[in-house]
Motif scaffolding. Structure first.
Motif, PDB file in Angstrom:
ATOM      1  N   CYS A 199       0.822  -1.215   0.000  1.00  0.00           N
ATOM      2  CA  CYS A 199       0.000   0.000   0.000  1.00  0.00           C
ATOM      3  C   CYS A 199       0.855   1.263   0.000  1.00  0.00           C
ATOM      4  O   CYS A 199       0.538   2.250  -0.670  1.00  0.00           O
ATOM      5  CB  CYS A 199      -0.915   0.027   1.219  1.00  0.00           C
ATOM      6  SG  CYS A 199      -1.922  -1.449   1.450  1.00  0.00           S
ATOM      7  N   ILE A 216      -4.942   1.976 -11.800  1.00  0.00           N
ATOM      8  CA  ILE A 216      -5.016   0.804 -10.922  1.00  0.00           C
ATOM      9  C   ILE A 216      -5.835  -0.322 -11.546  1.00  0.00           C
ATOM     10  O   ILE A 216      -6.087  -1.331 -10.894  1.00  0.00           O
ATOM     11  CB  ILE A 216      -5.589   1.169  -9.544  1.00  0.00           C
ATOM     12  CG1 ILE A 216      -7.027   1.685  -9.662  1.00  0.00           C
ATOM     13  CG2 ILE A 216      -4.695   2.190  -8.853  1.00  0.00           C
ATOM     14  CD1 ILE A 216      -7.730   1.797  -8.321  1.00  0.00           C
ATOM     15  N   TYR A 272      -7.489  -5.248  -4.478  1.00  0.00           N
ATOM     16  CA  TYR A 272      -6.031  -5.210  -4.571  1.00  0.00           C
ATOM     17  C   TYR A 272      -5.413  -6.577  -4.314  1.00  0.00           C
ATOM     18  O   TYR A 272      -4.338  -6.892  -4.831  1.00  0.00           O
ATOM     19  CB  TYR A 272      -5.467  -4.179  -3.593  1.00  0.00           C
ATOM     20  CG  TYR A 272      -5.623  -2.762  -4.071  1.00  0.00           C
ATOM     21  CD1 TYR A 272      -4.907  -2.299  -5.170  1.00  0.00           C
ATOM     22  CD2 TYR A 272      -6.484  -1.877  -3.439  1.00  0.00           C
ATOM     23  CE1 TYR A 272      -5.044  -1.003  -5.626  1.00  0.00           C
ATOM     24  CE2 TYR A 272      -6.637  -0.576  -3.886  1.00  0.00           C
ATOM     25  CZ  TYR A 272      -5.913  -0.142  -4.978  1.00  0.00           C
ATOM     26  OH  TYR A 272      -6.054   1.141  -5.442  1.00  0.00           O
ATOM     27  N   PRO A 275      -6.800  -8.567  -8.098  1.00  0.00           N
ATOM     28  CA  PRO A 275      -7.337  -7.628  -9.088  1.00  0.00           C
ATOM     29  C   PRO A 275      -7.923  -8.294 -10.325  1.00  0.00           C
ATOM     30  O   PRO A 275      -8.973  -7.876 -10.822  1.00  0.00           O
ATOM     31  CB  PRO A 275      -6.131  -6.746  -9.434  1.00  0.00           C
ATOM     32  CG  PRO A 275      -4.932  -7.544  -9.034  1.00  0.00           C
ATOM     33  CD  PRO A 275      -5.365  -8.347  -7.855  1.00  0.00           C
ATOM     34  N   ILE A 289       0.426  -3.262  -9.538  1.00  0.00           N
ATOM     35  CA  ILE A 289      -0.832  -3.862  -9.093  1.00  0.00           C
ATOM     36  C   ILE A 289      -0.805  -5.342  -9.456  1.00  0.00           C
ATOM     37  O   ILE A 289      -1.090  -5.742 -10.589  1.00  0.00           O
ATOM     38  CB  ILE A 289      -2.050  -3.171  -9.738  1.00  0.00           C
ATOM     39  CG1 ILE A 289      -1.983  -1.649  -9.537  1.00  0.00           C
ATOM     40  CG2 ILE A 289      -3.343  -3.736  -9.160  1.00  0.00           C
ATOM     41  CD1 ILE A 289      -2.022  -1.224  -8.104  1.00  0.00           C
TER      42      ILE A 289
END
Length: 322
Positions: A199, A216, A272, A275, A289
């Protein structure tokens, strides 16, 4: 101060009379006058075409000056195009809006007034309304020597918004040496935040944002897809990039992402973590990501850490949203 008294005090300040300063007023007095003028403008629907919508209609004090719906409603029920972000600590931002199209808070303040799906009021008409209002004339006389212009309106709104700060969280107390301020689970979550969960790669610094733009993985490249930063730069490489938001008070600012697609903080963390499972095959997704392979226990620890970033005035709301 109780939570209810806090909101009464904040909103009651809007109704105060205009400050009257002598010709030799101090710099501090003038600064205070500018903040109070901005406060009144922020809560006043006078700046919308049908006089029903104010800045506070979307940036609600009780939800950390964000909104609690995916897209805020403007005049006539018009629906906005992006989720309303928090204004807390906005004075430290280096660019404004999800796409960064405004470089300063002062410039940003005028956009919602003129936006057809927000307040829908030409700035010239906003100035005419303010000039016809004796109280505003008095306030602008004190704050800006009577000059009511797009610039002074923006400066006044920015002056108030710069007072909206949030640094009274359990994590802040922990960071200052109170080891009991956050739970053991949140402490484990902190280590995940800066390590395995990655993060901190984007959400860094005291306000948990890098102030950068990232894709993202929520951009599909279709004509209907929001290009984000690409709309501003006209560079296809920037398509799908949006500004990294602060994580302070994230537990009370649902729904999440620029399009409000996630209703809970756990949904965001789950995205996250996996994904491709949730939004597969996205165009141009940032290489950072990747699947995180967090366990159920680690997901809970990470969420508990994020909740610990909640200002104490919003503790009740954070608990209710979990």
């Amino acid at each position: 101060m109780s939570r209810s008294l806090y909101w009464v005090t904040l909103l009651g300040a809007v109704l105060g009379t205009a400050p009257v300063l002598a010709a030799g007023e101090s710099t501090q007095e003038r600064a205070t006058a500018r903040v109070e003028l901005g406060r009144k403008l922020f809560f006043d629907p006078l700046l919308s075409s049908d006089r029903t919508v104010s800045c506070a209609s979307c940036h609600k004090p009780e939800t950390a000056f964000a909104d609690d719906v995916a897209f805020s409603l403007g005049v006539g029920g018009a629906k906005g195009e992006r989720n309303t972000p928090t204004l807390l600590n906005v004075g430290g931002r280096t660019s404004m809006f999800w796409d960064g199209r405004a470089e300063t808070l002062e410039d940003q303040a005028i956009f919602p007034i003129e936006n057809p799906v927000e307040m829908n009021l030409p700035v010239a008409e906003a100035i005419a309304r303010l000039e016809a209002n004796d109280e505003y004339k008095d306030r602008f006389a004190v704050a800006y020597e009577g000059k009511i212009t797009p610039r002074t309106i923006g400066r006044a709104l920015a002056a108030f918004q710069k007072t909206l700060q949030s640094f009274d969280t359990p994590f802040d107390s922990f960071n200052l040496g109170d080891d009991s301020a956050i739970s053991e689970s949140a402490k484990r979550g902190r280590l995940l935040f800066i390590g395995k969960a990655k993060c901190a790669d984007c959400h860094s610094g005291t306000d948990f944002t890098s102030e950068r733009f990232r894709n993202i993985g929520l951009f599909d490249g279709s004509k209907l897809s929001d290009r984000g930063r690409g709309n501003v730069t006209a560079n296809p490489a920037d398509d799908g990039q949006f500004k990294v938001p602060t994580l302070r008070n994230v537990a009370v600012t649902a729904p999440y992402m620029h399009n409000g697609m996630f209703q809970t903080l756990r949904e965001v963390i789950a995205y996250y973590n996996e994904p491709d499972k949730i939004v597969p095959g996205q165009k141009g997704r940032d290489a950072s990501i990747v699947p995180l392979q967090l366990t159920p226990g680690e997901l809970e620890d990470l969420e508990n850490f994020l909740v610990a970033l909640t200002d104490r005035r919003y503790t009740t709301q954070a608990t209710a949203q979990r």
